[in-house]
Structures are given as structure tokens and as C-alpha cells.
Design a protein around this motif. Structure first.
Motif, PDB file in Angstrom:
ATOM      1  N   UNK A  50     -38.998  41.441  50.224  1.00  0.00           N
ATOM      2  CA  UNK A  50     -40.429  42.530  50.355  1.00  0.00           C
ATOM      3  C   UNK A  50     -41.280  42.038  50.286  1.00  0.00           C
ATOM      4  N   UNK A  51     -42.093  42.350  49.414  1.00  0.00           N
ATOM      5  CA  UNK A  51     -43.300  42.100  49.147  1.00  0.00           C
ATOM      6  C   UNK A  51     -44.128  40.413  50.041  1.00  0.00           C
ATOM      7  N   UNK A  52     -43.470  39.947  50.325  1.00  0.00           N
ATOM      8  CA  UNK A  52     -44.086  38.701  51.610  1.00  0.00           C
ATOM      9  C   UNK A  52     -43.697  39.453  53.135  1.00  0.00           C
TER      10      UNK A  52
ATOM     11  N   UNK B 151     -39.149  44.972  58.894  1.00  0.00           N
ATOM     12  CA  UNK B 151     -38.334  44.298  58.675  1.00  0.00           C
ATOM     13  C   UNK B 151     -37.903  44.414  56.917  1.00  0.00           C
ATOM     14  N   UNK B 152     -38.723  45.000  56.309  1.00  0.00           N
ATOM     15  CA  UNK B 152     -38.747  44.792  54.869  1.00  0.00           C
ATOM     16  C   UNK B 152     -37.882  45.889  54.642  1.00  0.00           C
ATOM     17  N   UNK B 153     -37.543  47.420  55.310  1.00  0.00           N
ATOM     18  CA  UNK B 153     -37.018  48.277  55.192  1.00  0.00           C
ATOM     19  C   UNK B 153     -35.193  47.667  55.644  1.00  0.00           C
ATOM     20  N   UNK B 154     -35.740  46.784  56.601  1.00  0.00           N
ATOM     21  CA  UNK B 154     -34.292  46.389  57.151  1.00  0.00           C
ATOM     22  C   UNK B 154     -33.481  45.951  56.743  1.00  0.00           C
ATOM     23  N   UNK B 155     -34.196  44.635  55.759  1.00  0.00           N
ATOM     24  CA  UNK B 155     -33.740  43.604  54.983  1.00  0.00           C
ATOM     25  C   UNK B 155     -33.247  44.247  53.945  1.00  0.00           C
TER      26      UNK B 155
ATOM     27  N   UNK C 123     -27.202  46.689  51.141  1.00  0.00           N
ATOM     28  CA  UNK C 123     -27.125  48.119  50.738  1.00  0.00           C
ATOM     29  C   UNK C 123     -27.784  48.942  49.917  1.00  0.00           C
ATOM     30  N   UNK C 124     -29.021  48.635  50.350  1.00  0.00           N
ATOM     31  CA  UNK C 124     -29.610  49.951  49.534  1.00  0.00           C
ATOM     32  C   UNK C 124     -30.366  50.490  50.516  1.00  0.00           C
ATOM     33  N   UNK C 125     -30.510  51.803  49.651  1.00  0.00           N
ATOM     34  CA  UNK C 125     -31.332  52.722  50.818  1.00  0.00           C
ATOM     35  C   UNK C 125     -33.074  52.910  50.300  1.00  0.00           C
ATOM     36  N   UNK C 126     -33.849  53.227  51.433  1.00  0.00           N
ATOM     37  CA  UNK C 126     -34.966  53.335  50.704  1.00  0.00           C
ATOM     38  C   UNK C 126     -35.296  54.550  50.315  1.00  0.00           C
ATOM     39  N   UNK C 127     -35.767  55.193  49.427  1.00  0.00           N
ATOM     40  CA  UNK C 127     -36.059  56.151  49.100  1.00  0.00           C
ATOM     41  C   UNK C 127     -37.211  57.333  49.787  1.00  0.00           C
ATOM     42  N   UNK C 128     -37.616  56.932  51.131  1.00  0.00           N
ATOM     43  CA  UNK C 128     -38.182  57.525  51.920  1.00  0.00           C
ATOM     44  C   UNK C 128     -38.121  57.542  53.404  1.00  0.00           C
ATOM     45  N   UNK C 129     -38.507  58.788  53.895  1.00  0.00           N
ATOM     46  CA  UNK C 129     -38.037  58.857  55.184  1.00  0.00           C
ATOM     47  C   UNK C 129     -38.669  57.733  55.686  1.00  0.00           C
ATOM     48  N   UNK C 130     -38.288  57.580  57.331  1.00  0.00           N
ATOM     49  CA  UNK C 130     -39.116  55.971  58.148  1.00  0.00           C
ATOM     50  C   UNK C 130     -40.303  56.251  58.088  1.00  0.00           C
ATOM     51  N   UNK C 131     -41.359  55.352  58.001  1.00  0.00           N
ATOM     52  CA  UNK C 131     -42.309  56.016  58.472  1.00  0.00           C
ATOM     53  C   UNK C 131     -42.807  56.024  60.409  1.00  0.00           C
TER      54      UNK C 131
END
Length: 80
Positions: free
Chosen positions: A11-13, A22-26, A31-39
Motif C-alpha cells: 500500500x505504501x508503494x 489502487x491501494x484501496x482496491x488492494x 478482504x479488509x475494509x478501509x476505516x475511512x470513506x472514499x476520498x
């Protein structure tokens, strides 16, 4: 390298390349949901959202916790 380190590095890369989506899709593919709304680029809070995303998705500890939760949920589902 363990999975949390692998995922946080990936994700950092992606984010260093400017590929936040792409990082959010990754993240979602793992199987992990990011803890923030889409930017939303048109939002006045866009820069703050991007910074939160960068901080979170590249955090080893966050990934470690999320992977443990994902695996625990998967184990619980398989018991049923």
C-alpha cells in the motif's frame, strides 16, 4: 516477511506512486475494509482524507489487527 508487513509495504508503494484508489482496491482484495470513506476529489476535506488513507494503509499495526479480525471471522464462519 509476514502478511501485515507485505500488505502495508504494498500500500505504501502504491500511494507513493499516487495510486490511492489502487491501494484501496488492494486493501479490499485482501478482504479488509478501509476505516475511512472514499476520498472525493471535489470535497474540501480531500487532502485530509488522503493523509488519513496514507497513514492507515501503510501502518503495519493496522494491517496486523485487520488480518487477525478477518481470519477470526473466517474461522467463525467455517465453524457454522
Amino acid at each position: 516477511m509476514n502478511l501485515a508487513a507485505k500488505h502495508s509495504s504494498a500500500c505504501q508503494e502504491l500511494m507513493n506512486e499516487g495510486a490511492l484508489a489502487d491501494a484501496v482496491h488492494y486493501c479490499l482484495a485482501q478482504g479488509v475494509l478501509p476505516p475511512f470513506p472514499p476520498c472525493d476529489r471535489t470535497s474540501p476535506d480531500y487532502e485530509q482524507c488522503v493523509e488519513l488513507a496514507k497513514e492507515t494503509l501503510s501502518d503495519y499495526g493496522w494491517w496486523e489487527k485487520r488480518l487477525k479480525l478477518r481470519d477470526a471471522r473466517g474461522a467463525k464462519q467455517s465453524e457454522k
